[in-house]
Design a protein around this motif. Structure first.
Motif, PDB file in Angstrom:
ATOM      1  N   TYR A 110      -1.516  -1.222  -4.302  1.00 32.30           N
ATOM      2  CA  TYR A 110      -0.905  -1.299  -2.977  1.00 32.30           C
ATOM      3  C   TYR A 110       0.419  -0.544  -2.946  1.00 32.30           C
ATOM      4  N   ALA A 111       1.153  -0.626  -4.045  1.00 37.99           N
ATOM      5  CA  ALA A 111       2.436   0.083  -4.108  1.00 37.99           C
ATOM      6  C   ALA A 111       2.232   1.585  -4.007  1.00 37.99           C
ATOM      7  N   VAL A 112       1.228   2.118  -4.717  1.00 33.75           N
ATOM      8  CA  VAL A 112       0.990   3.562  -4.668  1.00 33.75           C
ATOM      9  C   VAL A 112       0.463   3.977  -3.306  1.00 33.75           C
ATOM     10  N   LEU A 113      -0.425   3.184  -2.710  1.00 39.01           N
ATOM     11  CA  LEU A 113      -0.915   3.530  -1.370  1.00 39.01           C
ATOM     12  C   LEU A 113       0.243   3.597  -0.375  1.00 39.01           C
ATOM     13  N   ALA A 114       1.209   2.697  -0.531  1.00 42.62           N
ATOM     14  CA  ALA A 114       2.378   2.749   0.352  1.00 42.62           C
ATOM     15  C   ALA A 114       3.190   4.013   0.090  1.00 42.62           C
ATOM     16  N   GLY A 165       8.891   6.901  -7.199  1.00 44.20           N
ATOM     17  CA  GLY A 165       8.859   5.594  -6.549  1.00 44.20           C
ATOM     18  C   GLY A 165       8.315   4.489  -7.432  1.00 44.20           C
ATOM     19  N   ARG A 166       7.856   4.865  -8.647  1.00 46.73           N
ATOM     20  CA  ARG A 166       7.263   3.889  -9.567  1.00 46.73           C
ATOM     21  C   ARG A 166       7.971   3.971 -10.910  1.00 46.73           C
ATOM     22  N   LEU A 275       2.590  -8.296  -4.340  1.00 49.01           N
ATOM     23  CA  LEU A 275       3.859  -8.315  -5.051  1.00 49.01           C
ATOM     24  C   LEU A 275       3.895  -7.217  -6.102  1.00 49.01           C
ATOM     25  N   GLU A 276       5.008  -6.529  -6.168  1.00 51.21           N
ATOM     26  CA  GLU A 276       5.236  -5.546  -7.221  1.00 51.21           C
ATOM     27  C   GLU A 276       6.143  -6.203  -8.253  1.00 51.21           C
TER      28      GLU A 276
END
Length: 314
Positions: A110-114, A165-166, A275-276
């Motif tokens: 989900y974090a990468v899709l965002a 971003g990661r 949650l990340e």
């Protein structure tokens, strides 16, 4: 043009891969299904005997349909009410696609899709085809009508944007569950301090209500602001119960391959909070409450057994 059973079977064998590609490109399961259906209609209308490599042809048609969709989506999202977040997919959803490598699992998180929302349509397409599906740059160039060198340059640029971003390492599943349990205990304690200790200093909380469920137009930023928001979100009260329409059952599960809380009201998925969780603490909460983006999750939830909820609110 009428398709033979062989043509139909060939398309249907490609459907799961096409849906997985389209979902990563569009961030929407319903739009991915529409793009795949339009690809089928074009397959149906063409002379399939003249297509030498059906998989390449189908991927090219689908990808270009998604690129057109992404271009128009950018304009639509400028008028979207509040923050826009992808449609979450719960564990076991076939649209998540292959998860046989770290790169493929990461590409659908989900974090990468965002983060992919920050890329241009061409950067997103090259990144997805290369990182998630291991297409060689020669094939990507043919799909997108680029040179092979241009495909490589676009990929390196896109990968750099995503990597920026990661920056933190995430924790394993067991550690993530323990931290979520600690988070819920802190969030329902009515105190801000224990929540702050679980968050990174630059933690963020983003909600997508699509104008149909109340959600803040801008993200909460910083540990104290996020902790204060979470304390209020989990505080029992008539306003929360009226908004949800009844008691809210919370479950710890997985969405897009990462830790998530699913809020269920009367058998309907009311919200999915992704949650990340990093080795420094909880870095992000991405909360999807737009009912239009939870229909698929609700169908999948109803088809599986989840046992008793971890917590009941309100």
């Amino acid at each position: 043009m009428a398709l033979t059973m062989t043509d139909v079977d060939r398309f249907e064998s490609s459907r799961p891969r096409l849906e997985a590609i389209a979902y990563r490109l569009l961030g929407s399961a319903s739009e991915a299904e529409d793009a795949v259906q339009e690809t089928y209609l074009r397959w149906q209308a063409t002379d399939t005997d003249r297509i030498e490599v059906p998989e390449a042809w189908l991927t090219k048609v689908l990808t270009n349909l998604c690129l057109n969709q992404l271009t128009s989506a950018r304009a639509r999202r400028e008028t979207y009410v509040g923050e826009w977040l992808p449609e979450p997919l719960l564990a076991g959803d076939p649209m998540l696609g292959p998860a046989d490598s770290a790169e493929r699992r990461e590409s659908v998180s989900y974090a990468v899709l965002a983060l992919l929302e920050r890329l241009t349509p061409s950067e997103r397409a090259v990144y997805v085809l290369r990182e998630a599906f291991d297409y060689p740059h020669r094939e990507i160039a043919g799909i997108l009508d680029l040179t092979e060198a241009a495909s490589q340059q676009i990929f390196h640029r896109a990968k750099k944007h995503v990597a920026e971003g990661r920056a933190r390492a995430e924790v394993d599943e067991a550690a993530a569950r323990r931290i979520i349990e600690e988070f819920l205990a802190a969030a329902t304690s009515g105190r801000t301090e224990p929540l702050v200790r679980l968050l990174t200093e630059d933690a963020v909380a983003v909600g997508d209500g699509g104008g149909k469920v109340p959600a803040r137009a801008r993200a909460f930023e910083g540990a104290v602001a996020v902790a204060t928001f979470m304390r209020g979100l989990f505080k029992p009260g008539p306003a929360q119960r009226a908004l949800a329409g009844g008691p809210v059952d919370l479950y710890i599960t997985s969405a897009n391959g990462g830790p998530a809380l699913v809020a269920v009201v009367g058998g309907r998925v009311f919200g999915v909070m992704c949650l990340e969780i990093t080795d420094e603490g909880i870095a992000a909460f991405r909360n999807q409450v737009n009912p239009d983006k939870l229909e698929r999750a609700t169908r999948q939830w109803a088809a599986t057994d989840h046992g008793t909820p971890l917590l009941r609110l309100f």
